[in-house]
Enzyme design. Structure first.
Site, PDB file in Angstrom:
ATOM      1  CB  CYS A   1    -103.856  46.921   3.380  1.00 48.16           C
ATOM      2  SG  CYS A   1    -103.144  45.595   4.384  1.00 48.16           S
TER       3      CYS A   1
ATOM      4  CG  HIS B   1    -105.711  43.278   1.667  1.00 43.12           C
ATOM      5  ND1 HIS B   1    -104.691  44.131   1.305  1.00 43.12           N
ATOM      6  CD2 HIS B   1    -106.854  43.841   1.178  1.00 43.12           C
ATOM      7  CE1 HIS B   1    -105.185  45.155   0.622  1.00 43.12           C
ATOM      8  NE2 HIS B   1    -106.502  44.998   0.541  1.00 43.12           N
TER       9      HIS B   1
ATOM     10  CG  HIS C   1    -108.497  47.910  -0.873  1.00 46.04           C
ATOM     11  ND1 HIS C   1    -107.805  46.781  -1.243  1.00 46.04           N
ATOM     12  CD2 HIS C   1    -109.143  48.313  -2.012  1.00 46.04           C
ATOM     13  CE1 HIS C   1    -108.012  46.506  -2.515  1.00 46.04           C
ATOM     14  NE2 HIS C   1    -108.820  47.421  -3.003  1.00 46.04           N
TER      15      HIS C   1
END
Length: 360
Positions: free
Chosen positions: A276, A324, A336
């Site tokens: 990520c 994240h 993402h």
């Protein structure tokens, strides 16, 4: 544990239960039965939560791995520089010793060696200057040479100590990287075992099937920032209602869009696969800006704005531990790298709790 085989009361439906003890138990749970001795779990919601939890733990360990890897790379660079300094320091010590050795050689040929030089050229002349007054044999020029050699040796010893400390830290980081790697691999393997025991339709139903990866193409229905529903729109076209988009943000968004469909790979910053924070790092590198490597560090990589004011190119940091990150691209969507087994894709900006929106 015995299974209650009494018939269900009319009007009640038993929830299908899932177990993580084995693939056989999971398969039985999908069909609505459990083998004897299996620990029952809740149904699809519990399984979704469990897989999400495992992926979150793997992502937390991945970010720690990325941070340790980045620190190790910096240390290796510092160690390379220090080794160059060590070589130069050693060369300076050798030069000074050679110069004074020539003086000693000349004195020897003239009938004797100055005891000051004999002490200097011994294995440990570090305390020479403290004792030189008692010898009364050193002129000012020689004293300057002795001072220079003593200082050069002191610097050389300091750099040896610094190099040893960096090598020890690199060794500790190597063990830390191995520990984080084992954690990531263990959590991912457990999540994948859970999902592998489910039929395709069941995986799709809980959001971990191939259907989710179809979001690598069109972003689908969009919305205003802060909401996951609204009218359909391309997330990059028609940005007048989102405020001006500077060139750097536009380039980062274009790079992120170019990565759509790339596989997730923990610890990776592209170009073929990403985790990520690695995707954010790579996208902004294409825009001429170097972000910090991890999502926790990216939390401080710019100024924070409310989610309602998010613009394309902003980083959306998720969860209270900032484990994240995605890139807001407009239309209520982010791009993402979700989790292993998934591909870089669009998802609603509010797919999980938002910790902050950062404008680099």
């Amino acid at each position: 544990m015995a299974i209650d085989r009494r018939p269900a009361r009319p009007g009640l439906v038993r929830a299908t239960r899932f177990t993580v003890l084995s693939a056989a138990a999971m398969a039985a749970a999908v069909s609505g039965t459990l083998p004897a001795g299996a620990a029952p779990q809740n149904g699809p919601d519990e399984l979704r939560s469990r897989v999400n939890g495992l992926y979150q733990q793997a992502e937390q360990a991945t970010e720690k791995y990325d941070a340790a890897q980045e620190r190790a790379a910096r240390l290796r660079g510092e160690l390379d520089d220090l080794q160059g300094e060590l070589a130069r320091s050693q060369a300076e010590v050798n030069r000074l010793r050679d110069a004074l050795g020539k003086v000693a050689g000349a004195q020897y040929r003239d009938g004797g060696v100055d005891p000051a030089l004999a002490l200097l050229l011994s294995s440990d002349p570090g305390d020479y200057l403290d004792r030189a007054a008692t010898l009364d044999r050193v002129d000012s020029r020689r004293a300057g040479q002795l001072h220079a050699l003593r200082d050069a040796r002191r610097i050389l010893a300091q750099r040896h100590d610094q190099a040893a400390a960096k090598l020890a830290e690199l060794d500790r980081l190597r063990r830390t990287l191995e520990e984080h790697k084992r954690t990531v691999q263990g959590k991912l393997a457990e999540a994948q075992r859970l999902l592998a025991a489910l039929p395709t339709a069941q995986r799709d139903a809980i959001g971990f099937g191939a259907a989710a990866n179809n979001r690598t193409g069109s972003p689908g229905p969009g919305s205003a920032p802060g909401s996951a529903s609204g009218s359909a729109s391309d997330p990059v076209a028609g940005l007048a209602d989102l405020g001006p988009l500077d060139g750097r943000a536009a380039e980062a968004v274009a790079a992120a869009r170019a990565a759509l469909g790339s596989p997730y790979a923990w610890g990776s910053t592209g170009p073929g696969a990403f985790d990520c924070s690695g995707l954010m790092y790579w996208a902004y590198q294409h825009a001429g800006m170097t972000l910090p490597r991890t999502s926790q560090e990216q939390l401080s990589a710019g100024h924070h704005v409310p989610l309602s004011q998010a613009r394309p190119g902003d980083l959306v940091i998720y969860r209270s531990d900032a484990s994240h990150v995605g890139m807001y691209v407009g239309g209520g969507k982010v791009i993402h790298a979700p989790y292993p087994g998934a591909r870089v894709r669009y998802d609603p900006v509010d797919m999980m709790p938002v910790a902050a929106v950062v404008r680099p």
